[in-house]
Design a protein around this motif. Structure first.
Motif, PDB file in Angstrom:
ATOM      1  N   HIS A 123       0.817  -1.222   0.000  1.00  0.00           N
ATOM      2  CA  HIS A 123       0.000   0.000   0.000  1.00  0.00           C
ATOM      3  C   HIS A 123       0.845   1.264   0.000  1.00  0.00           C
ATOM      4  O   HIS A 123       0.307   2.367  -0.153  1.00  0.00           O
ATOM      5  CB  HIS A 123      -0.898   0.003   1.236  1.00  0.00           C
ATOM      6  CG  HIS A 123      -0.148   0.058   2.537  1.00  0.00           C
ATOM      7  ND1 HIS A 123       0.585  -1.014   3.007  1.00  0.00           N
ATOM      8  CD2 HIS A 123       0.008   1.052   3.458  1.00  0.00           C
ATOM      9  CE1 HIS A 123       1.143  -0.695   4.169  1.00  0.00           C
ATOM     10  NE2 HIS A 123       0.822   0.561   4.456  1.00  0.00           N
ATOM     11  N   LEU A 124       2.157   1.121   0.152  1.00  0.00           N
ATOM     12  CA  LEU A 124       3.033   2.286   0.267  1.00  0.00           C
ATOM     13  C   LEU A 124       3.537   2.730  -1.099  1.00  0.00           C
ATOM     14  O   LEU A 124       3.736   1.896  -2.007  1.00  0.00           O
ATOM     15  CB  LEU A 124       4.229   1.961   1.164  1.00  0.00           C
ATOM     16  CG  LEU A 124       3.925   1.627   2.624  1.00  0.00           C
ATOM     17  CD1 LEU A 124       5.207   1.190   3.334  1.00  0.00           C
ATOM     18  CD2 LEU A 124       3.301   2.812   3.341  1.00  0.00           C
ATOM     19  N   PRO A 125       3.795   4.025  -1.284  1.00  0.00           N
ATOM     20  CA  PRO A 125       4.447   4.481  -2.514  1.00  0.00           C
ATOM     21  C   PRO A 125       5.864   3.946  -2.594  1.00  0.00           C
ATOM     22  O   PRO A 125       6.453   3.544  -1.578  1.00  0.00           O
ATOM     23  CB  PRO A 125       4.425   6.009  -2.382  1.00  0.00           C
ATOM     24  CG  PRO A 125       4.279   6.280  -0.917  1.00  0.00           C
ATOM     25  CD  PRO A 125       3.480   5.141  -0.362  1.00  0.00           C
ATOM     26  N   GLN A 146       8.671   4.809  -0.144  1.00  0.00           N
ATOM     27  CA  GLN A 146       8.523   4.422   1.249  1.00  0.00           C
ATOM     28  C   GLN A 146       8.616   2.908   1.457  1.00  0.00           C
ATOM     29  O   GLN A 146       8.536   2.437   2.582  1.00  0.00           O
ATOM     30  CB  GLN A 146       7.185   4.937   1.800  1.00  0.00           C
ATOM     31  CG  GLN A 146       7.078   6.448   1.850  1.00  0.00           C
ATOM     32  CD  GLN A 146       5.738   6.904   2.411  1.00  0.00           C
ATOM     33  OE1 GLN A 146       5.076   6.179   3.173  1.00  0.00           O
ATOM     34  NE2 GLN A 146       5.318   8.100   2.043  1.00  0.00           N
ATOM     35  N   ARG A 147       8.791   2.177   0.377  1.00  0.00           N
ATOM     36  CA  ARG A 147       8.920   0.731   0.509  1.00  0.00           C
ATOM     37  C   ARG A 147      10.320   0.376   0.999  1.00  0.00           C
ATOM     38  O   ARG A 147      11.249   1.184   0.900  1.00  0.00           O
ATOM     39  CB  ARG A 147       8.623   0.062  -0.842  1.00  0.00           C
ATOM     40  CG  ARG A 147       7.136   0.071  -1.176  1.00  0.00           C
ATOM     41  CD  ARG A 147       6.892  -0.181  -2.653  1.00  0.00           C
ATOM     42  NE  ARG A 147       7.395  -1.466  -3.104  1.00  0.00           N
ATOM     43  CZ  ARG A 147       6.763  -2.628  -2.971  1.00  0.00           C
ATOM     44  NH1 ARG A 147       5.593  -2.655  -2.342  1.00  0.00           N
ATOM     45  NH2 ARG A 147       7.276  -3.735  -3.442  1.00  0.00           N
ATOM     46  N   PRO A 148      10.506  -0.799   1.578  1.00  0.00           N
ATOM     47  CA  PRO A 148      11.817  -1.161   2.131  1.00  0.00           C
ATOM     48  C   PRO A 148      12.930  -1.064   1.091  1.00  0.00           C
ATOM     49  O   PRO A 148      12.721  -1.383  -0.087  1.00  0.00           O
ATOM     50  CB  PRO A 148      11.606  -2.606   2.589  1.00  0.00           C
ATOM     51  CG  PRO A 148      10.146  -2.716   2.859  1.00  0.00           C
ATOM     52  CD  PRO A 148       9.498  -1.847   1.830  1.00  0.00           C
ATOM     53  N   PRO A 149      14.107  -0.644   1.498  1.00  0.00           N
ATOM     54  CA  PRO A 149      15.234  -0.532   0.566  1.00  0.00           C
ATOM     55  C   PRO A 149      15.543  -1.857  -0.127  1.00  0.00           C
ATOM     56  O   PRO A 149      15.499  -2.922   0.495  1.00  0.00           O
ATOM     57  CB  PRO A 149      16.395  -0.111   1.469  1.00  0.00           C
ATOM     58  CG  PRO A 149      15.755   0.528   2.656  1.00  0.00           C
ATOM     59  CD  PRO A 149      14.464  -0.201   2.857  1.00  0.00           C
ATOM     60  N   PHE A 150      15.814  -1.755  -1.413  1.00  0.00           N
ATOM     61  CA  PHE A 150      16.277  -2.865  -2.248  1.00  0.00           C
ATOM     62  C   PHE A 150      15.197  -3.920  -2.526  1.00  0.00           C
ATOM     63  O   PHE A 150      15.447  -4.842  -3.314  1.00  0.00           O
ATOM     64  CB  PHE A 150      17.511  -3.547  -1.645  1.00  0.00           C
ATOM     65  CG  PHE A 150      18.644  -2.609  -1.354  1.00  0.00           C
ATOM     66  CD1 PHE A 150      19.330  -1.978  -2.380  1.00  0.00           C
ATOM     67  CD2 PHE A 150      19.023  -2.338  -0.041  1.00  0.00           C
ATOM     68  CE1 PHE A 150      20.371  -1.103  -2.115  1.00  0.00           C
ATOM     69  CE2 PHE A 150      20.069  -1.471   0.232  1.00  0.00           C
ATOM     70  CZ  PHE A 150      20.748  -0.840  -0.806  1.00  0.00           C
ATOM     71  N   LEU A 151      14.027  -3.816  -1.923  1.00  0.00           N
ATOM     72  CA  LEU A 151      12.995  -4.830  -2.141  1.00  0.00           C
ATOM     73  C   LEU A 151      12.577  -4.877  -3.603  1.00  0.00           C
ATOM     74  O   LEU A 151      12.516  -5.960  -4.224  1.00  0.00           O
ATOM     75  CB  LEU A 151      11.782  -4.568  -1.238  1.00  0.00           C
ATOM     76  CG  LEU A 151      10.566  -5.484  -1.454  1.00  0.00           C
ATOM     77  CD1 LEU A 151      10.937  -6.943  -1.220  1.00  0.00           C
ATOM     78  CD2 LEU A 151       9.417  -5.072  -0.522  1.00  0.00           C
TER      79      LEU A 151
END
Length: 462
Positions: free
Chosen positions: A362-364, A367-372
């Motif tokens: 649901h995040l832009p 804002q998502r976890p690094p490198f995911l």
């Protein structure tokens, strides 16, 4: 920069080479590698075990304490499900967490056959395993198990690990478990070499590391406990040419632990905010991350034939991955100094990525976890290892992740790692895994893949 020389205890001299020989031996003397999956399937089909979800009211000897709401066993043993309150500068959260202060034994027996080390592995049923039976250590027992708090049978081969001859111990280290779900949980990871006749019972087989490596290429074949023990063994030599020396690596990690700020306290389960309890589960109001549920285990054929228990169930499949790059001819992986509420220390070294993607969908993007996203979008030709492996099946239900090792580049994972991340060699990570509370359990799984050279090998067909 050349990695510093490490002193090797006398009783471990030559063990790295012996383990390397075992890893390079694709066939053992007791069972053909191609027959191991069928052997596991046989035990899966004949164990007669049925796992059934039940409401909390049907738990036998388990109940929510009237004063705290904690989920406890009437004996006062095994474990409890309590609340945890964690506070960090960027925010705070509350959650259920398993509290199990006793230290269990995860032990593998080793023995030479025809000059090659073999390891006594067990076909063990765990109620939370997606396929019930997986390749497990010789001994996988909590203190409650081996002191027979459940009134069950003796744990086979336990005597080899309770008071071993120190000259026969190949590895012995306390390791953490899942810091997101356990509160300061540790197990004793051991490999003990034996001489003389040690018969393998019907649920056990002697395998070379090469055979176990082949099983690491099959989804849900090797359990978490076997993977962490193997990762703790001294299987990788120090590499010349690491980006940073051992001393600099330790200084960086000490700095990371010092700069991270987290304060945790246990609290009554009934008081945690953002969670609700119904007759079948304790879950977040937004249904993310995980839930606490209850199961009945029937016809187990283990220390006791059947039981009921609470168990943690994640809400989705995880992605656990190392980004891999080669610098001046030396392979490195990108580790993350990851903070989790249940760790005894502030942080441990974790994989580059360790997340359930749908929890962040649901995040832009920013804002998502690094490198995911870089791992998820990697082209197939860059994926050196990709296998679905489950977590500890005694406390977690259907908790599996796709474990990946992915070749990356300067655009996705720069040589100058961002704060909280660091490039290390497999040898450095293996060295740290020989000590307590440095390498987390997910990183130890990928380390076992790296040190046994499971990545890049052709999968064994089933």
């Amino acid at each position: 920069m050349t990695v510093e020389t490490r002193l090797v205890p006398r009783h471990r001299a030559g063990i790295t080479e012996r383990l390397a020989l075992s890893a390079a031996t694709p066939e053992g003397v007791h069972i053909a590698t191609a027959d191991v999956p069928g052997w596991l399937d046989f035990h899966r089909l004949t164990c007669g075990t049925a796992i059934r979800r039940i409401p909390f009211a049907e738990l036998d000897h388990w109940s929510f304490a009237p004063d705290t709401g904690d989920l406890r066993h009437s004996s006062g043993k095994f474990f409890t499900v309590e609340g945890l309150h964690a506070v960090r500068p960027e925010g705070s959260w509350q959650q259920p967490i398993i509290v199990q202060p006793e230290i269990g034994i995860l032990g593998i027996l080793a023995k030479e056959f025809d000059g090659v080390l073999h390891f006594l592995m067990q076909a063990k049923m765990e109620p939370g395993n997606p396929n019930l039976v997986q390749l497990s250590p010789t001994v996988q027992a909590t203190r409650s198990n081996y002191t027979k708090a459940h009134g069950g049978a003796e744990v086979k081969y336990l005597e080899h690990f309770l008071d071993p001859d120190r000259e026969r111990v190949l590895t012995d280290v306390l390791q953490s478990e899942h810091g997101a779900w356990f509160y300061r949980k540790r197990n004793r990871n051991m490999i003990v070499e034996v001489e003389g006749e040690v018969p393998a019972d019907e649920d056990f087989r002697w395998l070379t590391l090469g055979q176990i490596t082949a099983m690491l290429r099959i989804d849900n074949a090797v359990n978490m406990d076997a993977r962490t023990v193997l990762a703790s063994a001294p299987m990788a030599a120090a590499e010349a040419g690491a980006l940073t020396s051992d001393a600099d690596l330790l200084a960086w990690f000490t700095g990371e632990r010092a700069r991270q700020d987290i304060h945790v306290r246990r609290m009554p389960l009934r008081d945690i905010s953002g969670w609700r309890r119904d007759e079948h589960s304790v879950r977040r109001e937004d249904d993310r991350f995980f839930r606490v549920v209850a199961v009945s285990v029937e016809g187990a054929g283990r220390e006791v034939a059947g039981w009921t228990q609470p168990i943690i169930e994640p809400t989705g499949q995880g992605i656990v991955a190392f980004a891999r790059r080669v610098f001046d001819g030396v392979p490195h992986v990108l580790v993350h100094a990851r903070v989790e509420g249940g760790f005894l220390d502030t942080a441990e070294l974790a994989p580059t990525v360790q997340y359930v993607p749908e929890n962040y969908a649901h995040l832009p993007a920013e804002q998502r976890p690094p490198f995911l996203d870089a791992i998820l979008s990697a082209s197939p030709d860059r994926v050196r290892y990709s296998t679905v492996l489950s977590e500890e099946g005694g406390r977690f239900l259907n908790a599996d992740s796709r474990y990946l090792i992915v070749d990356t580049d300067e655009d996705t994972t720069p040589a100058e790692a961002p704060p909280g991340y660091h490039w290390v060699t497999p040898g450095q990570l293996n060295w740290l895994a020989g000590h307590s509370r440095y390498v987390n359990v997910q990183a130890r799984t990928l380390l076992a893949v790296l040190t046994t050279h499971a990545a890049g090998r052709t999968p064994l067909s089933r």
